[in-house]
Design an enzyme around this catalytic site. Structure first.
Site, short mmCIF file in Angstrom:
data_model
loop_
_atom_site.label_atom_id
_atom_site.label_comp_id
_atom_site.label_asym_id
_atom_site.label_seq_id
_atom_site.Cartn_x
_atom_site.Cartn_y
_atom_site.Cartn_z
N ARG A 129 -5.46 5.28 -7.23
CA ARG A 129 -5.25 6.74 -7.32
C ARG A 129 -5.17 7.17 -8.78
NH1 ARG A 129 -3.73 8.66 -2.21
NH2 ARG A 129 -3.28 6.93 -0.82
N LEU A 140 0.88 -1.17 0.00
CA LEU A 140 0.00 0.00 0.00
C LEU A 140 0.91 1.22 0.00
CD1 LEU A 140 -2.66 -0.95 2.73
CD2 LEU A 140 -2.93 -1.05 0.25
N ASP A 141 0.48 2.28 -0.70
CA ASP A 141 1.26 3.53 -0.67
C ASP A 141 1.36 4.03 0.77
OD1 ASP A 141 1.00 3.44 -3.43
OD2 ASP A 141 -0.78 4.74 -3.40
N ALA A 142 2.37 4.85 1.01
CA ALA A 142 2.53 5.39 2.38
C ALA A 142 1.25 6.10 2.84
CB ALA A 142 3.71 6.35 2.42
#
Ligand code: URA
Length: 253
Positions: A196, A112-114
């Site tokens: 996103r 997962l992205d930060a």
């Protein structure tokens, strides 16, 4: 074919002991499972007294492979924003591995992205991790995205049908709008920053992104930053969901 009995020599452990250890109930309950013909070892029906080598033998209950290697752990983490999905960050940011027990060492399944929050699996079971993350037979993942603006039906349709990104068109996705400015998006692929980029491509950049489900695994009561072990039945459901489907058996998405 006669039932599988005894294993080779007297090596290994008794099957009911192994099954009990990984959570199928008491040894007595596990003996009943074996006696009921629900357990196979290397494809053969097991009978009471069967011994197994956990490093080598494939144990199945009701046709589902059972992870029997001692020491395998499976954690479900609710990742908070700002934590990175790596084992160590050169920039010194907190990592998901810092949030779970240090021993045995585990690694995240996918990433997962930060800035993304929500459910992340960590395990030391490389086989299951690979199967879950596999782009073609891996499991689907559901996200809630708070987006800018109010997506019109046309934007939802584009997201569902696939949008052109710089690394190719996305596969069909399940998309709904449960409340104004919020999208529930289920994808099967796991490209970098995919949700996103999809939302941005239809004119609605993501403000907040939360993963709410990984295949059969969800948990609305796990607080951000907290983790818990998967239950045995969750591990079984996950491994069932991540098994490659035969073309005839593939479920329509
Ligand atoms: N899609 C994204 O854009 N980010 C994530 O962290 C996961 C899926």
């Amino acid at each position: 074919m006669s039932p599988a009995r005894g294993g080779e020599g007297e090596g290994g452990e008794r099957l009911q002991k192994v099954l009990a250890r990984v959570g199928f109930g008491s040894r007595r309950t596990c003996e009943e499972l074996i006696a009921a013909g629900r357990v196979r070892v290397n494809g053969e029906l097991a009978e009471l007294g069967r011994r197994v080598e956990v490093e080598r033998d494939l144990v199945e209950v009701d046709g589902v492979p059972v992870g029997v290697l001692p020491g395998l752990v499976y954690y479900l983490l609710n990742k908070p924003a700002g934590v990175v999905t790596t084992a160590s960050d050169p920039g010194g940011r907190p990592t998901v591995v810092d949030l779970v027990p240090a021993e045995p060492r585990v690694f995240p399944v996918g990433r997962l992205d930060a800035a993304t929050e929500g459910l992340l699996l960590l395990t030391n079971d490389g086989e299951l991790a690979q199967a879950v993350a596999h782009p073609s037979h891996g499991v689907d993942k559901e996200y809630l995205a708070e987006v800018e603006g109010e997506p019109a039906p046309g934007a939802l349709r584009r997201l569902r049908e696939g949008v052109a990104l710089d690394d190719g068109r996305t596969a069909p996705a399940r998309v709904s709008a449960p409340s104004p400015g919020v999208l529930r998006i289920t994808i099967h692929e796991g490209r970098n920053r995919q949700v996103r980029r999809m939302c941005e491509a239809v004119g609605h950049p993501v403000r907040r992104l939360v993963r709410t489900r990984i295949g059969p695994i969800s948990d609305r009561s796990l607080p951000p930053g907290a983790w818990r072990p998967l239950t045995i039945s969750e591990v079984r459901e996950l491994s069932r969901a991540a098994r490659p489907a035969s073309p005839a058996g593939r479920r329509p998405r």
